[in-house]
Structure formats: structure tokens, C-alpha cells
Design an enzyme around this catalytic site. Structure first.
Site, PDB file in Angstrom:
ATOM      1  N   GLY A 237       0.857  -1.035  -0.038  1.00  0.00           N
ATOM      2  CA  GLY A 237       0.033  -0.035  -0.107  1.00  0.00           C
ATOM      3  C   GLY A 237       0.921   1.325   0.027  1.00  0.00           C
ATOM      4  N   GLY A 272       3.884  -3.501  -3.810  1.00  0.00           N
ATOM      5  CA  GLY A 272       3.769  -3.920  -5.403  1.00  0.00           C
ATOM      6  C   GLY A 272       4.099  -2.442  -6.089  1.00  0.00           C
ATOM      7  N   ARG A 309      -5.613   2.138 -15.686  1.00  0.00           N
ATOM      8  CA  ARG A 309      -5.677   2.918 -14.552  1.00  0.00           C
ATOM      9  C   ARG A 309      -6.379   4.272 -14.792  1.00  0.00           C
ATOM     10  NH1 ARG A 309      -2.029   4.826 -11.837  1.00  0.00           N
ATOM     11  NH2 ARG A 309      -2.780   4.438  -9.923  1.00  0.00           N
ATOM     12  N   CYS A 339     -13.257   2.117 -28.338  1.00  0.00           N
ATOM     13  CA  CYS A 339     -14.556   2.721 -28.570  1.00  0.00           C
ATOM     14  C   CYS A 339     -15.381   2.723 -27.302  1.00  0.00           C
ATOM     15  CB  CYS A 339     -15.298   1.569 -29.464  1.00  0.00           C
ATOM     16  SG  CYS A 339     -14.557   1.641 -30.830  1.00  0.00           S
TER      17      CYS A 339
HETATM   18  C1  LIG Z   1      -2.408  -5.441  -3.955  1.00  0.00           C
HETATM   19  C2  LIG Z   1      -2.222  -6.141  -2.679  1.00  0.00           C
HETATM   20  C3  LIG Z   1      -0.648  -5.581  -2.190  1.00  0.00           C
HETATM   21  C4  LIG Z   1       0.078  -4.753  -2.954  1.00  0.00           C
HETATM   22  O1  LIG Z   1      -0.391  -3.188  -3.248  1.00  0.00           O
HETATM   23  P1  LIG Z   1       0.480  -1.879  -3.603  1.00  0.00           P
HETATM   24  O2  LIG Z   1      -0.614  -0.804  -3.131  1.00  0.00           O
HETATM   25  O3  LIG Z   1       0.760  -2.263  -4.811  1.00  0.00           O
HETATM   26  O4  LIG Z   1       1.791  -1.923  -2.509  1.00  0.00           O
HETATM   27  C5  LIG Z   1      -0.238  -6.057  -1.017  1.00  0.00           C
HETATM   28  N1  LIG Z   1      -1.065  -7.054  -0.583  1.00  0.00           N
HETATM   29  C6  LIG Z   1      -2.235  -7.486  -0.862  1.00  0.00           C
HETATM   30  C7  LIG Z   1      -2.915  -8.602   0.035  1.00  0.00           C
HETATM   31  C8  LIG Z   1      -2.789  -6.884  -2.094  1.00  0.00           C
HETATM   32  O5  LIG Z   1      -4.131  -7.330  -2.473  1.00  0.00           O
END
Ligand SMILES: *Cc1c(COP(=O)(O)O)cnc(C)c1O
Length: 401
Positions: A237, A272, A309, A339
Site C-alpha cells: 500500500g 507492489g 488506470r 470505443c
Molecule cells: C494489491 C495488494 C498488495 C500490494 O499493494 P500496493 O499498493 O501495490 O503496494 C499487497 N497485498 C495484498 C494482499 C494486495 O491485494
């Protein structure tokens, strides 16, 4: 990783124009250097504590990039059997794989157990029983944690908040507590951890502090009930800078996460976006400059099928020219060929003059870019290119029709 030399855009010393000329557009362009830099920065922020970085591979699942992360000791947070297969074949150590998701299928659970992953992050009580049953049939035990939903408003986009009580993810503290007690009695379940993930693109460290506080209080409660945990998985996150958001530094993030947690555990983190987001751009070509009474459009050859996004989250991506032309800035809408009216990368964006056949770079497109792409409108997916050691290479070919 980005720099202009004279009027031309370069990535780690290589001309984007030249790469685009050879590869064709659209394509994703990544920097190995930036990816490794991001990983080390994140990893070293937690250097004082036992921890495992489990990259949330849904952000970008290119096998070549996964191999780079695997070689640097990174683990993975997976959400499907497909991701499990890819993580393992890319050299990720199964002992560093955690498996989340509200809808794990029997065959996915089976394969994960057979591969010896570290743990399942369980999201419902029926899932607990299912995993126990499958583990029993294989004569194995499965390491598990419960994903708790701490009811925290992470102050991010409603589509990417996951820690509120009305979200489908995880269990509330009370239900998870019941799960822990039930799990203790199951022979093929080994309770080893706790998991939480409060959302994505978070820019307020207070949310992480609050999560840390609630989880630590809960861990004490579990301990009093005779349930000791080895792993605390605080999810992902951590936000990145797309526009002018203020962002949390990795050291402040680590401080927030650790603010209330006990020390004698192994921390798991699941970044991520942070690892790959700003290590990738999407390069696209202007097909047409279209002027109407009301608007000026740059129609480009990438669409929402390539980068979704903006269409689904209203996300902002900076867009810069690959060849800077002289002149005054005007307002442009940068739109794709799909489209759908939501196939818009930028609205009323002040940009330098541009011509048909010019290339544009859409920045911070490394995370949730290619991995969320589709074949909508029967379009082939883009190519992926990596710059490493002053060379570039195609790490995924453009799809053929
Ligand atoms: C998507 C997700 C992440 C990664 O989130 P980021 O915002 O990309 O860091 C980590 N853990 C879980 C369980 C997720 O679903």
C-alpha cells in the site's frame, strides 16, 4: 531514470526514440536499475528487524522482472494458481510466498501446499476448513494466518481501499479470533501469522500507525488466549508520486509500521506499486492531431486496454514528449483508439506542441499497467522492454493478432 539530452528523452542513457523506432508502439519500458534501487531502498528501511519482502506480483508479473527480484532475495504475495506457477518458475523461493485472496480454488490450494509455500492468508472460516481438508488429503500441514480487516479508512481511492468493514476482504477481529481458536484444533493447520492489507496508494502514514496499533493490541489478545504468532504480515500500500501527492518516505513508512509492533516477530511486507511503479513508462505514438470546435485531441496508439488506470480509477499519469518541440503549451486531451468515452489518458493537459508520429511517454506506468491490460477491441497486448547495463532488450514480445 528519465532525462532529456537536447530535445530527446533518454532512459538510463538510452534514447527512447531509437528504441521506439525499432520495437514499434505502444510498449512498456522498464529500468532494471530503478527496480533494484526501489527494492533496496524498501528492504533497507527494515534492516533493523527480521523481515521478508513479498512483492505483490499482481502489480507487474513480467517473468524477467520477477527473476531480477528473486535474485535479490525477494519473495512474493500471490493471489492465484497462475501467479504461484509464475513465481516458482521465476525462481522465487516458495518459503517466501504468501497466498491471499477471498476466492482460492481447491486446485490452487492443493498446488500451493505441494509447492511448500510459507502461508495462506485466510479470508473466511470456510476457507480454513477447506485448506485443512486438502492438507489432510495430501498428508501435509499448511501454514496459515488470518487476514484481518482492521476497519481503517486509508484515505485512498474507493476502488483500492481494502481495510474498511464493508470491503469483501479479510475478517473482522472477532471473527478472526474465532478462526484462530477453531484453527488450533485442526490437525493439518499450523497457525503461524496474522495478515492485514489496508489499501493501495496510501500517502498518509497515520493509517499505517493506526494499523500497527490495532494489530499489536490484537496480537496481545491472541497471546493471552494461548496463540503465539511468528509472522506479522502488514501488507502493501505504500504510495508513489504520480503528480504532486505528498508521499511517505521508506524510513517513515518503516517507522509507522513498526511503531506499535512487538519486536520478536518476523515482519512480512507486500509492496507492489512501490517497487515497480516509477521504474516503468508506457511509450505510445500520436496517430492523429484532431482539432474540434471545443477541444484539441491527441489520438494515440495506446488505449485503455494497454493502461486502464485512468479509465477505472481516474488515475493521473504525467505525459511527456519523447521529442521536445519548441512552441507554446496548449491544452490537449490525450485519447486512445478504444470505443469507450473513458479511453482518455489526460484531459485538458497543458502540453508542448506535438505532431502526428511523435512519441509520448506516459510516466509511472510500471505498476498495474501491463498486468491489467486486456485484448478489448481485439487489440494485441503491447511489448515490454527492459533497459539494463546500457542495453535494451525485449522481455515480452508484442502479441500477434
Ligand atoms: C494489491 C495488494 C498488495 C500490494 O499493494 P500496493 O499498493 O501495490 O503496494 C499487497 N497485498 C495484498 C494482499 C494486495 O491485494
Amino acid at each position: 531514470m528519465l532525462e532529456y539530452k537536447k530535445e530527446l528523452l533518454f532512459v538510463d542513457g538510452l534514447s527512447v526514440c531509437e528504441i521506439a523506432g525499432e520495437v514499434g508502439t505502444p510498449f512498456y519500458l522498464y529500468s532494471r536499475k530503478k527496480l533494484i534501487e526501489n527494492f533496496r531502498k524498501f528492504d533497507s528501511a527494515f534492516s533493523g528487524v527480521k523481515h521478508i519482502v513479498c512483492y505483490a506480483m499482481k502489480a507487474n508479473e513480467n517473468p524477467y522482472l520477477l527473476k531480477i527480484l528473486a535474485r535479490n532475495g525477494c519473495g512474493c504475495d500471490i493471489v492465484s494458481g497462475g501467479e504461484l506457477k509464475l513465481a516458482v518458475s521465476s525462481g522465487i523461493n516458495p518459503k517466501r510466498i504468501v497466498f491471499a485472496g477471498v476466492g482460492k480454488r481447491d486446485d490452487e490450494i492443493r498446488r500451493a501446499i505441494l509447492n511448500g509455500i510459507l502461508m495462506f492468508n485466510i479470508e473466511s472460516i470456510p476457507e480454513l476448513y477447506r485448506i485443512d481438508k486438502i492438507a489432510k488429503s495430501l498428508n501435509k500441514t499448511a501454514g496459515i494466518s488470518f487476514r484481518v480487516n482492521p476497519d481503517i479508512d486509508a484515505k485512498t481511492h474507493p476502488h483500492i481501499t481494502t481495510g474498511l468493514s464493508h470491503n469483501k476482504f479479510g475478517l473482522c477481529f472477532e471473527d478472526a479470533f474465532a478462526g484462530y481458536i477453531l484453527g488450533k484444533a485442526l490437525k493439518n493447520i499450523k497457525i503461524i501469522g496474522i495478515h492485514t492489507h489496508i489499501g493501495s496508494q496510501i500517502s498518509d502514514s497515520g493509517s499505517f500507525v493506526l494499523a500497527s496499533k490495532k494489530i499489536s493490541k490484537y496480537i496481545r489478545k491472541l497471546k493471552d488466549a494461548g496463540i503465539g504468532l511468528k509472522y506479522i504480515d502488514m501488507g502493501g500500500g505504500l504510495g508513489i508520486k504520480y503528480k504532486d501527492e505528498k508521499i511517505i518516505s521508506t524510513s517513515d513508512y518503516a517507522k509507522a509500521i513498526r511503531s506499535h509492533l512487538p519486536e520478536n516477530h518476523t515482519l512480512i511486507l507486500e509492496p507492489g506499486r512501490f517497487l515497480i511503479g516509477n521504474a516503468g513508462v508506457m511509450v505510445t505514438k500520436i496517430l492523429y492531431v484532431k482539432k474540434t470546435l471545443k477541444k484539441n485531441f491527441l489520438v494515440v496508439d495506446a488505449g485503455m486496454n494497454d493502461l486502464v488506470r485512468p479509465a477505472i480509477y481516474g488515475a493521473y499519469h504525467e505525459i511527456i514528449p519523447v521529442i521536445k518541440r519548441k512552441g507554446i503549451k496548449h491544452n490537449w486531451d490525450v485519447v486512445g483508439p478504444i470505443c469507450e468515452s473513458s479511453d482518455v489518458f489526460a484531459k485538458d493537459r497543458r502540453m508542448l506542441p506535438a505532431k502526428a508520429d511523435d512519441f509520448l511517454a506516459v510516466l509511472c506506468a510500471g505498476a498495474y499497467g501491463y498486468s491489467m491490460s486486456s485484448n478489448y477491441n481485439q487489440r494485441a497486448r503491447a511489448a515490454e522492454v527492459l533497459v539494463e547495463n546500457n542495453k535494451w532488450r525485449i522481455i515480452r514480445c508484442r502479441e500477434k493478432l
